[in-house]
Design an enzyme around this catalytic site. Structure first.
Site, PDB file in Angstrom:
ATOM      1  N   ASP A   4       0.854  -1.184   0.000  1.00  0.00           N
ATOM      2  CA  ASP A   4       0.000   0.000   0.000  1.00  0.00           C
ATOM      3  C   ASP A   4       0.893   1.239   0.000  1.00  0.00           C
ATOM      4  O   ASP A   4       1.875   1.330   0.732  1.00  0.00           O
ATOM      5  CB  ASP A   4      -0.913   0.001   1.226  1.00  0.00           C
ATOM      6  CG  ASP A   4      -2.049   1.009   1.102  1.00  0.00           C
ATOM      7  OD1 ASP A   4      -3.209   0.573   1.072  1.00  0.00           O
ATOM      8  OD2 ASP A   4      -1.768   2.232   1.049  1.00  0.00           O
ATOM      9  N   ASN A  49     -12.864  -3.167   2.720  1.00  0.00           N
ATOM     10  CA  ASN A  49     -13.810  -2.053   2.793  1.00  0.00           C
ATOM     11  C   ASN A  49     -14.786  -2.182   1.637  1.00  0.00           C
ATOM     12  O   ASN A  49     -14.373  -2.284   0.476  1.00  0.00           O
ATOM     13  CB  ASN A  49     -13.061  -0.718   2.712  1.00  0.00           C
ATOM     14  CG  ASN A  49     -12.179  -0.471   3.930  1.00  0.00           C
ATOM     15  OD1 ASN A  49     -12.547  -0.813   5.052  1.00  0.00           O
ATOM     16  ND2 ASN A  49     -11.007   0.105   3.715  1.00  0.00           N
ATOM     17  N   GLN A  60     -14.210   2.567   1.300  1.00  0.00           N
ATOM     18  CA  GLN A  60     -13.650   2.084   0.028  1.00  0.00           C
ATOM     19  C   GLN A  60     -13.422   3.263  -0.911  1.00  0.00           C
ATOM     20  O   GLN A  60     -14.326   4.079  -1.129  1.00  0.00           O
ATOM     21  CB  GLN A  60     -14.584   1.063  -0.636  1.00  0.00           C
ATOM     22  CG  GLN A  60     -13.963   0.456  -1.895  1.00  0.00           C
ATOM     23  CD  GLN A  60     -14.780  -0.683  -2.508  1.00  0.00           C
ATOM     24  OE1 GLN A  60     -15.885  -0.975  -2.057  1.00  0.00           O
ATOM     25  NE2 GLN A  60     -14.226  -1.298  -3.534  1.00  0.00           N
ATOM     26  N   VAL A  66     -11.089   2.699  -3.834  1.00  0.00           N
ATOM     27  CA  VAL A  66     -10.726   2.131  -5.137  1.00  0.00           C
ATOM     28  C   VAL A  66     -11.688   0.980  -5.422  1.00  0.00           C
ATOM     29  O   VAL A  66     -11.789   0.037  -4.621  1.00  0.00           O
ATOM     30  CB  VAL A  66      -9.263   1.625  -5.157  1.00  0.00           C
ATOM     31  CG1 VAL A  66      -8.927   1.053  -6.537  1.00  0.00           C
ATOM     32  CG2 VAL A  66      -8.289   2.750  -4.792  1.00  0.00           C
ATOM     33  N   HIS A 108     -10.249  -5.465  -3.047  1.00  0.00           N
ATOM     34  CA  HIS A 108      -8.908  -5.653  -2.483  1.00  0.00           C
ATOM     35  C   HIS A 108      -9.003  -6.031  -1.014  1.00  0.00           C
ATOM     36  O   HIS A 108      -9.883  -5.559  -0.297  1.00  0.00           O
ATOM     37  CB  HIS A 108      -8.035  -4.410  -2.662  1.00  0.00           C
ATOM     38  CG  HIS A 108      -8.672  -3.133  -2.232  1.00  0.00           C
ATOM     39  ND1 HIS A 108      -9.632  -2.485  -2.998  1.00  0.00           N
ATOM     40  CD2 HIS A 108      -8.511  -2.371  -1.129  1.00  0.00           C
ATOM     41  CE1 HIS A 108     -10.015  -1.375  -2.388  1.00  0.00           C
ATOM     42  NE2 HIS A 108      -9.361  -1.289  -1.236  1.00  0.00           N
ATOM     43  N   HIS A 118      -6.929  -5.710   2.373  1.00  0.00           N
ATOM     44  CA  HIS A 118      -5.789  -5.122   3.071  1.00  0.00           C
ATOM     45  C   HIS A 118      -5.196  -6.191   3.986  1.00  0.00           C
ATOM     46  O   HIS A 118      -5.922  -6.840   4.736  1.00  0.00           O
ATOM     47  CB  HIS A 118      -6.237  -3.954   3.954  1.00  0.00           C
ATOM     48  CG  HIS A 118      -6.764  -2.761   3.232  1.00  0.00           C
ATOM     49  ND1 HIS A 118      -6.010  -1.634   3.006  1.00  0.00           N
ATOM     50  CD2 HIS A 118      -7.996  -2.502   2.701  1.00  0.00           C
ATOM     51  CE1 HIS A 118      -6.746  -0.724   2.370  1.00  0.00           C
ATOM     52  NE2 HIS A 118      -7.951  -1.233   2.174  1.00  0.00           N
TER      53      HIS A 118
HETATM   54  P1  AMP Z   1      -9.700   1.375   0.227  1.00  0.00           P
HETATM   55  O1  AMP Z   1      -9.790   2.694   0.965  1.00  0.00           O
HETATM   56  O2  AMP Z   1     -10.099   0.192   1.042  1.00  0.00           O
HETATM   57  O3  AMP Z   1     -10.385   1.433  -1.109  1.00  0.00           O
HETATM   58  O4  AMP Z   1      -8.151   1.154  -0.032  1.00  0.00           O
HETATM   59  C1  AMP Z   1      -7.458   1.712  -1.102  1.00  0.00           C
HETATM   60  C2  AMP Z   1      -6.017   1.680  -0.732  1.00  0.00           C
HETATM   61  O5  AMP Z   1      -5.259   1.853  -1.905  1.00  0.00           O
HETATM   62  C3  AMP Z   1      -5.583   2.778   0.248  1.00  0.00           C
HETATM   63  O6  AMP Z   1      -5.056   2.188   1.423  1.00  0.00           O
HETATM   64  C4  AMP Z   1      -4.523   3.537  -0.540  1.00  0.00           C
HETATM   65  O7  AMP Z   1      -3.447   3.964   0.265  1.00  0.00           O
HETATM   66  C5  AMP Z   1      -4.088   2.504  -1.557  1.00  0.00           C
HETATM   67  N1  AMP Z   1      -3.532   3.034  -2.793  1.00  0.00           N
HETATM   68  C6  AMP Z   1      -4.020   4.043  -3.563  1.00  0.00           C
HETATM   69  N2  AMP Z   1      -3.272   4.217  -4.653  1.00  0.00           N
HETATM   70  C7  AMP Z   1      -2.270   3.293  -4.592  1.00  0.00           C
HETATM   71  C8  AMP Z   1      -1.159   2.963  -5.426  1.00  0.00           C
HETATM   72  N3  AMP Z   1      -0.926   3.611  -6.577  1.00  0.00           N
HETATM   73  N4  AMP Z   1      -0.339   1.969  -5.040  1.00  0.00           N
HETATM   74  C9  AMP Z   1      -0.569   1.301  -3.889  1.00  0.00           C
HETATM   75  N5  AMP Z   1      -1.598   1.557  -3.062  1.00  0.00           N
HETATM   76  C10 AMP Z   1      -2.448   2.550  -3.400  1.00  0.00           C
END
Ligand code: AMP
Length: 113
Positions: free
Chosen positions: A30, A86, A93, A95, A99, A101
């Site tokens: 992350d 999430n 959430q 993205v 995924h 974590h």
């Molecule tokens: P969520 O909030 O559960 O959707 O988690 C998305 C996660 O993606 C967050 O913890 C971000 O820090 C992580 N994230 C966003 N962009 C990137 C990236 N380019 N490379 C690695 N992690 C990322």
């Protein structure tokens, strides 16, 4: 499903610190770690969130859970780690590519924030 940050990582359009890959999944660090070990494990199949997964995805979802535990072990946190999914904006959430974590390497509080 539209292209996301994580589908671009799968396609190597944007860089990531990849720790594991096979034909079904990809795991990378992350970019904003919340623990000494903070990885994201994603299916290569574009499922946008857990609630849009279907019955056909059952085997893949089980595979991801087992793989998360294996990766945690390889990262040296096999005895104490937390997995988080999430689902939806209210849960944080950001993205929309499913995924998991994988967090560890520090004491974890409960309840989570
Ligand atoms: P969520 O909030 O559960 O959707 O988690 C998305 C996660 O993606 C967050 O913890 C971000 O820090 C992580 N994230 C966003 N962009 C990137 C990236 N380019 N490379 C690695 N992690 C990322």
């Amino acid at each position: 499903m539209t292209e996301t940050l994580f589908s671009k990582i799968i396609d190597r359009e944007i860089p990531a610190d990849i720790v594991y890959e096979d034909d079904q999944c990809l795991c990378f660090k992350d970019v904003n770690p919340q623990a000494p070990v903070h990885y994201l494990l994603i299916p290569k199949k574009p499922i946008d969130r857990l609630t849009t997964a279907e019955a056909d995805d059952q085997e893949l979802l089980g595979y991801l859970l087992l793989k998360a535990a294996e990766i945690a072990g390889q990262a040296g946190i096999g005895d104490a780690f937390r997995l988080i999914v999430n689902n939806g904006p209210g849960a944080g959430q950001t993205v929309y590519h499913l995924h998991i974590h994988i967090l560890g390497g520090r004491a974890m509080g409960w309840p989570p924030g």
